[in-house]
Design an enzyme around this catalytic site. Sequence first.
Site, PDB file in Angstrom:
ATOM      1  N   ASP A  74       9.627  -6.172  -1.404  1.00 43.64           N
ATOM      2  CA  ASP A  74       9.742  -5.380  -2.687  1.00 43.64           C
ATOM      3  C   ASP A  74       8.502  -4.381  -2.477  1.00 43.64           C
ATOM      4  O   ASP A  74       7.727  -4.686  -1.965  1.00 43.64           O
ATOM      5  CB  ASP A  74       9.422  -6.130  -3.677  1.00 43.64           C
ATOM      6  CG  ASP A  74      10.104  -5.486  -5.075  1.00 43.64           C
ATOM      7  OD1 ASP A  74      11.241  -5.108  -5.053  1.00 43.64           O
ATOM      8  OD2 ASP A  74       8.988  -5.068  -5.650  1.00 43.64           O
TER       9      ASP A  74
ATOM     10  N   GLU B  60       6.574  -1.150  -4.867  1.00 47.35           N
ATOM     11  CA  GLU B  60       6.342  -0.280  -5.981  1.00 47.35           C
ATOM     12  C   GLU B  60       6.009   0.896  -5.565  1.00 47.35           C
ATOM     13  O   GLU B  60       5.156   1.211  -4.510  1.00 47.35           O
ATOM     14  CB  GLU B  60       5.262  -0.924  -6.711  1.00 47.35           C
ATOM     15  CG  GLU B  60       5.496  -2.373  -7.485  1.00 47.35           C
ATOM     16  CD  GLU B  60       7.002  -2.185  -8.315  1.00 47.35           C
ATOM     17  OE1 GLU B  60       7.409  -1.326  -8.746  1.00 47.35           O
ATOM     18  OE2 GLU B  60       7.502  -3.485  -8.015  1.00 47.35           O
TER      19      GLU B  60
ATOM     20  N   HIS C 158       8.275  -6.399 -12.128  1.00 54.16           N
ATOM     21  CA  HIS C 158       7.956  -4.784 -11.450  1.00 54.16           C
ATOM     22  C   HIS C 158       6.582  -4.784 -10.836  1.00 54.16           C
ATOM     23  O   HIS C 158       5.924  -4.048 -10.627  1.00 54.16           O
ATOM     24  CB  HIS C 158       7.851  -4.024 -12.664  1.00 54.16           C
ATOM     25  CG  HIS C 158       9.215  -3.830 -13.361  1.00 54.16           C
ATOM     26  ND1 HIS C 158      10.519  -3.235 -12.598  1.00 54.16           N
ATOM     27  CD2 HIS C 158       9.737  -4.043 -14.714  1.00 54.16           C
ATOM     28  CE1 HIS C 158      11.593  -3.246 -13.352  1.00 54.16           C
ATOM     29  NE2 HIS C 158      11.112  -3.846 -14.610  1.00 54.16           N
TER      30      HIS C 158
ATOM     31  N   ASP D 221       8.307  -9.688  -7.538  1.00 54.79           N
ATOM     32  CA  ASP D 221      10.042  -9.330  -7.411  1.00 54.79           C
ATOM     33  C   ASP D 221      10.264  -9.951  -5.971  1.00 54.79           C
ATOM     34  O   ASP D 221      11.522 -10.494  -5.914  1.00 54.79           O
ATOM     35  CB  ASP D 221      10.201  -8.116  -7.337  1.00 54.79           C
ATOM     36  CG  ASP D 221       9.972  -7.347  -8.829  1.00 54.79           C
ATOM     37  OD1 ASP D 221      10.226  -8.031  -9.573  1.00 54.79           O
ATOM     38  OD2 ASP D 221      10.117  -6.262  -8.972  1.00 54.79           O
TER      39      ASP D 221
END
Length: 478
Positions: free
Chosen positions: A32, A34, A169, A174
């Site tokens: 994952d 960001e 998030h 995640d």
Amino acid sequence: MATSSTLPQTVLSAVLSASLPFASRFPIAFVDLETTGGAATADRITEIGIIEVDADGVREWSSLVNPQAPIPEFIQQLTGISNEMVADAPTFAELADEISARLEGKIFIAHNARFDHGFLKNEFKRTGHAFRPAVLCTVRLSRKLFPGFARHSLDAIAERHRLQVTQRHRALGDAQLLWQFWQKIHEEHAPEAVEETVSKLISRPSLPSHLDAAQIEAIPSTHGVYLFYGANGMPLYIGKANNLRRRVLSHFSGDHLASKELEISQQTERIDWIPAVGELGALLQEARLVKQLMPSHNVLLRDNREICAWRLYPRNGQLKATLVGTDDMFFAHDPQLYGLFDNKRQAKAALKSFADQHALCHVVLGLEKLRDRSACFASQVKKCLGACDGREPSDAHNARVLEAMQPWQVQPWPYEGAVALRENGGLHVVDGWAYYGTVETLEEAAALVATGKRRFDVDVYRIVGKWLERNPGRVQLL
């Protein structure tokens, strides 16, 4: 800045019991990211979380990443990652070798995998690393294994399967949800069924999670036009293809080095298509549909109502220029049209520059009026040869104007009226560089023409003009 951990052996035996032997034979990595935004080529990664699962166990790793760009305020609020937090973090280039090693040889698993894969693909490209993993999207996996549910977002999956949410998030939080979901899948489905589903999903193009694969399977391998629609049925993109199925699939199976491609693929919720009799038919249909529907991602082929050209006409023995638009009834037929400009401002700027380049008189051309002087301003600075004050004969200036502007000349419609362009059994009806439609018989073609005069279309002018040069014998006068 990076954190890494390995689960204790007692815990490993419990969590791996369901997902092995799959992970022992096919190492997997739950990933994952960001980021600073949604465009893979423009925005950058701010955090990465990876959970590796293989025969040796489960290993968690995460790191903040210095994006070398500001993080928008709304992104900071969503993720909790601030500019101050990443200021001293390593850049992706500094982490690239370690990330590459952790993902090497593993199935890349992510939620809406095209997003994470697209960002890593572009980051690795910047650092010179090859990155071509097998990709599995957990949205598609959830849709396949749990078809009775309508929603497959990460929040919906976490709620439905009662997953333990730690840091939503955030990259590792995640990724942990994906790992928990993977275990739940093996608790509720036989290993053979999971492996069969995974094998099918990773061997197919990575379609957007909200796009029904049946739409792709129904697309024919013929000439035609395809239409991508987004939320609320809004048109996103229109394209033409010589092989509709192959071209549409290319939008969803490429590397997405262009942010536009990635954005289109992520937003597409429905696909439609219109078969065509050949390449010319597809080009003409594409040009017409883009003008009608104005899709958000098509920049070319847009409505050309402001298209204009310079018309040369004699006055008192001198050639002058006047701007005319496509609503002029003689626009497509006048042999003294020059240019094709997007708007009047562009046309005036181009002619002024052109006149200066060839020492043509602004006053004679009509670009400037004499005010209390006998010669134009350009003549005073030696940029005009004197056509305005008699130093250059009018015939000489006229000849130079025609010679200089000849490359700009707009080709007048070469026929007395409408024609049908024959292509693979179809008849494309065109008159005055305007496309009326495609039919099968001459009677239908005549009926189309009888519906009324159509407006000059600059795209039809270019498309049909090139086609006529190559196919002069495939024209039927109407």
